[in-house]
Design a protein around this motif. Structure first.
Motif, PDB file in Angstrom:
ATOM      1  N   ALA A  20       0.824  -1.205   0.000  1.00 27.25           N
ATOM      2  CA  ALA A  20       0.000   0.000   0.000  1.00 27.25           C
ATOM      3  C   ALA A  20       0.863   1.262   0.000  1.00 27.25           C
ATOM      4  N   ASP A  21       2.082   1.171   0.541  1.00 25.34           N
ATOM      5  CA  ASP A  21       2.990   2.315   0.609  1.00 25.34           C
ATOM      6  C   ASP A  21       4.413   1.828   0.349  1.00 25.34           C
ATOM      7  N   CYS A  22       4.859   1.978  -0.878  1.00 25.08           N
ATOM      8  CA  CYS A  22       6.186   1.476  -1.260  1.00 25.08           C
ATOM      9  C   CYS A  22       7.314   2.091  -0.442  1.00 25.08           C
ATOM     10  N   TYR A  23       7.193   3.360  -0.111  1.00 24.25           N
ATOM     11  CA  TYR A  23       8.271   4.033   0.600  1.00 24.25           C
ATOM     12  C   TYR A  23       8.456   3.510   2.023  1.00 24.25           C
ATOM     13  N   SER A  24       7.484   2.772   2.526  1.00 26.92           N
ATOM     14  CA  SER A  24       7.647   2.185   3.865  1.00 26.92           C
ATOM     15  C   SER A  24       8.318   0.812   3.800  1.00 26.92           C
ATOM     16  N   GLU A  25       8.559   0.318   2.585  1.00 28.34           N
ATOM     17  CA  GLU A  25       9.197  -0.987   2.390  1.00 28.34           C
ATOM     18  C   GLU A  25      10.710  -0.823   2.261  1.00 28.34           C
ATOM     19  N   GLN A  26      11.444  -1.586   3.027  1.00 25.60           N
ATOM     20  CA  GLN A  26      12.903  -1.490   3.020  1.00 25.60           C
ATOM     21  C   GLN A  26      13.500  -1.841   1.652  1.00 25.60           C
ATOM     22  N   SER A  27      12.880  -2.771   0.930  1.00 25.51           N
ATOM     23  CA  SER A  27      13.444  -3.201  -0.356  1.00 25.51           C
ATOM     24  C   SER A  27      13.083  -2.271  -1.513  1.00 25.51           C
ATOM     25  N   THR A  40       5.861   6.678  -6.960  1.00 24.06           N
ATOM     26  CA  THR A  40       5.300   5.343  -6.817  1.00 24.06           C
ATOM     27  C   THR A  40       4.710   5.235  -5.419  1.00 24.06           C
ATOM     28  N   THR A  41       3.442   4.859  -5.337  1.00 20.39           N
ATOM     29  CA  THR A  41       2.830   4.704  -4.020  1.00 20.39           C
ATOM     30  C   THR A  41       2.480   3.240  -3.767  1.00 20.39           C
ATOM     31  N   GLN A  42       1.575   2.693  -4.574  1.00 19.11           N
ATOM     32  CA  GLN A  42       1.199   1.289  -4.393  1.00 19.11           C
ATOM     33  C   GLN A  42       1.889   0.429  -5.460  1.00 19.11           C
ATOM     34  N   MET A  43       2.112  -0.840  -5.086  1.00 22.40           N
ATOM     35  CA  MET A  43       2.710  -1.768  -6.049  1.00 22.40           C
ATOM     36  C   MET A  43       2.243  -3.188  -5.752  1.00 22.40           C
ATOM     37  N   LEU A  44       1.915  -3.894  -6.836  1.00 22.62           N
ATOM     38  CA  LEU A  44       1.585  -5.312  -6.757  1.00 22.62           C
ATOM     39  C   LEU A  44       2.568  -6.032  -7.660  1.00 22.62           C
ATOM     40  N   CYS A  45       3.329  -6.980  -7.109  1.00 21.97           N
ATOM     41  CA  CYS A  45       4.303  -7.763  -7.878  1.00 21.97           C
ATOM     42  C   CYS A  45       4.001  -9.244  -7.707  1.00 21.97           C
ATOM     43  N   VAL A  46       4.005  -9.967  -8.834  1.00 28.88           N
ATOM     44  CA  VAL A  46       3.716 -11.400  -8.817  1.00 28.88           C
ATOM     45  C   VAL A  46       4.744 -12.110  -9.690  1.00 28.88           C
ATOM     46  N   ILE A  62       1.796  -0.765 -10.891  1.00 27.58           N
ATOM     47  CA  ILE A  62       2.184   0.391 -10.086  1.00 27.58           C
ATOM     48  C   ILE A  62       1.050   1.411 -10.064  1.00 27.58           C
ATOM     49  N   ASN A  63       0.692   1.864  -8.877  1.00 27.40           N
ATOM     50  CA  ASN A  63      -0.269   2.931  -8.622  1.00 27.40           C
ATOM     51  C   ASN A  63      -1.666   2.665  -9.192  1.00 27.40           C
ATOM     52  N   THR A  64      -2.616   2.575  -8.310  1.00 22.83           N
ATOM     53  CA  THR A  64      -4.009   2.465  -8.724  1.00 22.83           C
ATOM     54  C   THR A  64      -4.517   3.859  -9.089  1.00 22.83           C
ATOM     55  N   LEU A  65      -5.556   3.917  -9.895  1.00 17.36           N
ATOM     56  CA  LEU A  65      -6.093   5.218 -10.305  1.00 17.36           C
ATOM     57  C   LEU A  65      -6.707   5.980  -9.137  1.00 17.36           C
ATOM     58  N   ASP A  66      -7.285   5.248  -8.189  1.00 18.31           N
ATOM     59  CA  ASP A  66      -7.959   5.908  -7.067  1.00 18.31           C
ATOM     60  C   ASP A  66      -7.074   6.023  -5.826  1.00 18.31           C
ATOM     61  N   ARG A  67      -5.791   5.674  -5.962  1.00 21.80           N
ATOM     62  CA  ARG A  67      -4.800   5.800  -4.892  1.00 21.80           C
ATOM     63  C   ARG A  67      -5.080   4.936  -3.661  1.00 21.80           C
ATOM     64  N   ILE A  68      -5.888   3.910  -3.818  1.00 23.18           N
ATOM     65  CA  ILE A  68      -6.058   2.943  -2.731  1.00 23.18           C
ATOM     66  C   ILE A  68      -5.301   1.681  -3.121  1.00 23.18           C
ATOM     67  N   PHE A  70      -4.040  -2.044  -4.191  1.00 25.08           N
ATOM     68  CA  PHE A  70      -4.605  -3.005  -5.127  1.00 25.08           C
ATOM     69  C   PHE A  70      -5.503  -3.980  -4.366  1.00 25.08           C
ATOM     70  N   PRO A  71      -6.662  -4.305  -4.944  1.00 24.18           N
ATOM     71  CA  PRO A  71      -7.592  -5.198  -4.235  1.00 24.18           C
ATOM     72  C   PRO A  71      -7.044  -6.617  -4.121  1.00 24.18           C
ATOM     73  N   PHE A  72      -7.429  -7.281  -3.061  1.00 21.99           N
ATOM     74  CA  PHE A  72      -6.970  -8.634  -2.785  1.00 21.99           C
ATOM     75  C   PHE A  72      -7.344  -9.596  -3.906  1.00 21.99           C
ATOM     76  N   PHE A  73      -8.535  -9.405  -4.514  1.00 19.94           N
ATOM     77  CA  PHE A  73      -8.950 -10.334  -5.572  1.00 19.94           C
ATOM     78  C   PHE A  73      -8.001 -10.286  -6.766  1.00 19.94           C
ATOM     79  N   LEU A  74      -7.377  -9.133  -7.032  1.00 21.14           N
ATOM     80  CA  LEU A  74      -6.413  -9.048  -8.138  1.00 21.14           C
ATOM     81  C   LEU A  74      -5.178  -9.876  -7.817  1.00 21.14           C
ATOM     82  N   LEU A  75      -4.764  -9.871  -6.577  1.00 24.23           N
ATOM     83  CA  LEU A  75      -3.633 -10.699  -6.149  1.00 24.23           C
ATOM     84  C   LEU A  75      -3.955 -12.172  -6.350  1.00 24.23           C
ATOM     85  N   ILE A  76      -5.177 -12.580  -6.007  1.00 17.43           N
ATOM     86  CA  ILE A  76      -5.597 -13.976  -6.191  1.00 17.43           C
ATOM     87  C   ILE A  76      -5.580 -14.349  -7.671  1.00 17.43           C
ATOM     88  N   ILE A  77      -6.121 -13.475  -8.521  1.00 24.08           N
ATOM     89  CA  ILE A  77      -6.136 -13.749  -9.970  1.00 24.08           C
ATOM     90  C   ILE A  77      -4.706 -13.875 -10.489  1.00 24.08           C
TER      91      ILE A  77
END
Length: 92
Positions: A20-27, A40-46, A62-68, A70-77
């Motif tokens: 949800a917040d890339c800058y809070s991630e050490q990597s 870059t704010t949000q990121m989903l990597c698979v 990278i970055n959702t349009l609404d700045r929230i 990424f939804p969990f269902f997208l991670l599942i897909i």
């Protein structure tokens, strides 16, 4: 060349990551943001696997349009389709 950044970490661990917040991630490597002025704010990597279950690529969103986040269902897909990225792209 040493690997760095979130996508590299996902590739090495072969495990998806939804931040949800890339800058809070050490990597997180902010060098692209610093060079371009992009934020870059949000990121989903698979990880993407070949038929032998070897990681060969990483899908990175990278970055959702609404700045929230990424939804969990997208991670599942993504995780269900990680060995078939072409099919996955058609689903989106």
């Amino acid at each position: 060349m040493p690997l760095k950044g979130i996508a590299a970490n996902v590739a090495v661990r072969n495990c998806a990551s939804n931040m949800a917040d890339c800058y809070s991630e050490q990597s997180f490597d902010p060098s692209f943001d610093l060079r371009t002025g992009y934020r870059t704010t949000q990121m989903l990597c698979v990880p993407v696997e070949d038929p032998g279950k070897n990681t060969v690529a990483v899908l990175q969103f990278i970055n959702t349009l609404d700045r929230i986040p990424f939804p969990f269902f997208l991670l599942i897909i993504c995780c269900c389709r990680r060995s078939s990225p072409c099919i996955f792209c058609l689903l989106l």
